[in-house]
Design a protein around this motif. Sequence first.
Motif, PDB file in Angstrom:
ATOM      1  N   ARG A   1      36.511  41.528  32.297  1.00  0.00           N
ATOM      2  CA  ARG A   1      37.058  41.951  31.008  1.00  0.00           C
ATOM      3  C   ARG A   1      38.408  41.270  30.781  1.00  0.00           C
ATOM      4  O   ARG A   1      38.738  40.857  29.679  1.00  0.00           O
ATOM      5  N   ILE A   2      39.199  41.230  31.850  1.00  0.00           N
ATOM      6  CA  ILE A   2      40.520  40.615  31.825  1.00  0.00           C
ATOM      7  C   ILE A   2      40.487  39.432  32.786  1.00  0.00           C
ATOM      8  O   ILE A   2      40.035  39.563  33.927  1.00  0.00           O
ATOM      9  N   PHE A   3      40.971  38.286  32.345  1.00  0.00           N
ATOM     10  CA  PHE A   3      40.807  37.057  33.105  1.00  0.00           C
ATOM     11  C   PHE A   3      41.925  36.784  34.115  1.00  0.00           C
ATOM     12  O   PHE A   3      41.774  35.910  34.964  1.00  0.00           O
ATOM     13  N   GLU A   4      43.052  37.503  34.048  1.00  0.00           N
ATOM     14  CA  GLU A   4      44.151  37.243  34.992  1.00  0.00           C
ATOM     15  C   GLU A   4      43.712  37.548  36.417  1.00  0.00           C
ATOM     16  O   GLU A   4      43.330  38.674  36.742  1.00  0.00           O
ATOM     17  N   ALA A   5      43.811  36.537  37.270  1.00  0.00           N
ATOM     18  CA  ALA A   5      43.315  36.673  38.644  1.00  0.00           C
ATOM     19  C   ALA A   5      44.081  37.723  39.434  1.00  0.00           C
ATOM     20  O   ALA A   5      43.496  38.395  40.304  1.00  0.00           O
ATOM     21  N   ASN A   6      45.368  37.897  39.154  1.00  0.00           N
ATOM     22  CA  ASN A   6      46.159  38.838  39.949  1.00  0.00           C
ATOM     23  C   ASN A   6      45.771  40.289  39.701  1.00  0.00           C
ATOM     24  O   ASN A   6      46.231  41.190  40.407  1.00  0.00           O
ATOM     25  N   LYS A   7      44.934  40.542  38.721  1.00  0.00           N
ATOM     26  CA  LYS A   7      44.463  41.903  38.449  1.00  0.00           C
ATOM     27  C   LYS A   7      43.106  42.190  39.102  1.00  0.00           C
ATOM     28  O   LYS A   7      42.620  43.320  39.077  1.00  0.00           O
ATOM     29  N   TYR A   8      42.512  41.155  39.668  1.00  0.00           N
ATOM     30  CA  TYR A   8      41.155  41.270  40.232  1.00  0.00           C
ATOM     31  C   TYR A   8      41.217  41.659  41.700  1.00  0.00           C
ATOM     32  O   TYR A   8      41.951  41.056  42.493  1.00  0.00           O
ATOM     33  N   VAL A   9      40.439  42.689  42.072  1.00  0.00           N
ATOM     34  CA  VAL A   9      40.337  43.122  43.466  1.00  0.00           C
ATOM     35  C   VAL A   9      38.861  43.094  43.863  1.00  0.00           C
ATOM     36  O   VAL A   9      38.058  43.896  43.365  1.00  0.00           O
TER      37      VAL A   9
ATOM     38  N   LEU B   1      39.768  36.413  47.436  1.00  0.00           N
ATOM     39  CA  LEU B   1      38.643  36.732  48.302  1.00  0.00           C
ATOM     40  C   LEU B   1      39.049  36.574  49.763  1.00  0.00           C
ATOM     41  O   LEU B   1      39.733  35.616  50.126  1.00  0.00           O
ATOM     42  N   SER B   2      38.613  37.492  50.608  1.00  0.00           N
ATOM     43  CA  SER B   2      38.854  37.367  52.049  1.00  0.00           C
ATOM     44  C   SER B   2      37.537  37.054  52.744  1.00  0.00           C
ATOM     45  O   SER B   2      36.472  37.511  52.328  1.00  0.00           O
ATOM     46  N   ILE B   3      37.620  36.261  53.801  1.00  0.00           N
ATOM     47  CA  ILE B   3      36.422  35.902  54.553  1.00  0.00           C
ATOM     48  C   ILE B   3      35.743  37.144  55.113  1.00  0.00           C
ATOM     49  O   ILE B   3      34.520  37.277  55.087  1.00  0.00           O
ATOM     50  N   SER B   4      36.541  38.083  55.586  1.00  0.00           N
ATOM     51  CA  SER B   4      35.983  39.315  56.159  1.00  0.00           C
ATOM     52  C   SER B   4      35.174  40.088  55.130  1.00  0.00           C
ATOM     53  O   SER B   4      34.048  40.524  55.397  1.00  0.00           O
ATOM     54  N   SER B   5      35.718  40.253  53.928  1.00  0.00           N
ATOM     55  CA  SER B   5      35.015  40.999  52.885  1.00  0.00           C
ATOM     56  C   SER B   5      33.756  40.274  52.433  1.00  0.00           C
ATOM     57  O   SER B   5      32.722  40.896  52.184  1.00  0.00           O
ATOM     58  N   LEU B   6      33.836  38.947  52.315  1.00  0.00           N
ATOM     59  CA  LEU B   6      32.660  38.171  51.926  1.00  0.00           C
ATOM     60  C   LEU B   6      31.549  38.319  52.949  1.00  0.00           C
ATOM     61  O   LEU B   6      30.379  38.482  52.604  1.00  0.00           O
ATOM     62  N   ARG B   7      31.922  38.259  54.241  1.00  0.00           N
ATOM     63  CA  ARG B   7      30.913  38.372  55.294  1.00  0.00           C
ATOM     64  C   ARG B   7      30.220  39.744  55.228  1.00  0.00           C
ATOM     65  O   ARG B   7      28.997  39.843  55.315  1.00  0.00           O
TER      66      ARG B   7
END
Length: 316
Positions: A135-143, A185-191
């Motif tokens: 909805r909002i494109f600013e990357a710093n708001k994305y978790v 993105l973190s490698i741990s979360s992606l895995r």
Amino acid sequence: MPLINDGSEIVLKESIKIKEKSIVPITADEEYAKNPEISKENIEDLRKWVVTQPHLPQNIPEEMLILFYHSCFFDMEQTRICIEIYYTLKTETPEFFANRDVFRPELVNALNVLDYGCLPIRSPNDYQIIYHKLRIFEANKYVFNDGVKLLIMAMDACFKVDGTCPGYIFLFDMRGVRLGHLTRLSISSLRKFFTFIQEGLPVRLKGIHVLNTQSIVDKIMMLLKPFMKKELLSMVHFYTERDVEKIYGAVPKECLLEDYGGLAQSIEKTHAHFIEWMKLMKPLFENDYQYKCDESKRPKKNKKSLSTSFKSLEID
């Protein structure tokens, strides 16, 4: 689940439960009636196996055992592995599975940044469609972790009320995704995420369709491919803004959001519907979180962490 027939050759099914934001769970008896391939004896065999695995929750609902068995195409060994991975991940990854309450500040923020929707009208193959975009494109708001949590909540809500389904489709609009989002993105979360999607998902994933593909997609896929099996890679389909109509082959206009030339309601209304449904689902999500592993009871030979491949888990 009535049929939708507008006079064309396409006949689609509509989930009244999703449309009406139901929180009435499907019952085991309804599942057996819907799936004659599954017998109570099959599920009892699974229950007996669970008893031999003291670390697993011993009170797994019958409806969940049916869901696991169905998602693994009635393969008992694969079902055991799926159950093991699902509950291990659920226990070791609270960032995906705990605190599933859309009133919490982090999820309020996530729902301001991200659009979600469980579309009530199924695809021609009777697949459930789950929609997602920024909805909002600013990357710093994305978790990322909160986005994954909402995706899992969407799937859980669908299978809790509608139960087994021939398949699921993820529909993702890439508009607004930038390099800055990759740094979130973190490698741990992606895995953990891809382990869940490929090894522990209690539904049949049939396709991932990415709309409005950006030039950055090559960089994204370079990051993601190490975590993806070839079977999952084969499910991913990309559409640029110019060829968006090609999506109609998998998701026809009758069940596609009006923002993409479809006949369903708008993204905005679909997102509002999702938020209201997730609010109602809060008690079911809270009850569901009790079903976790007790690692103190895990047999020593089976003690593995998420840092190792779930494929190496020994299943008795």
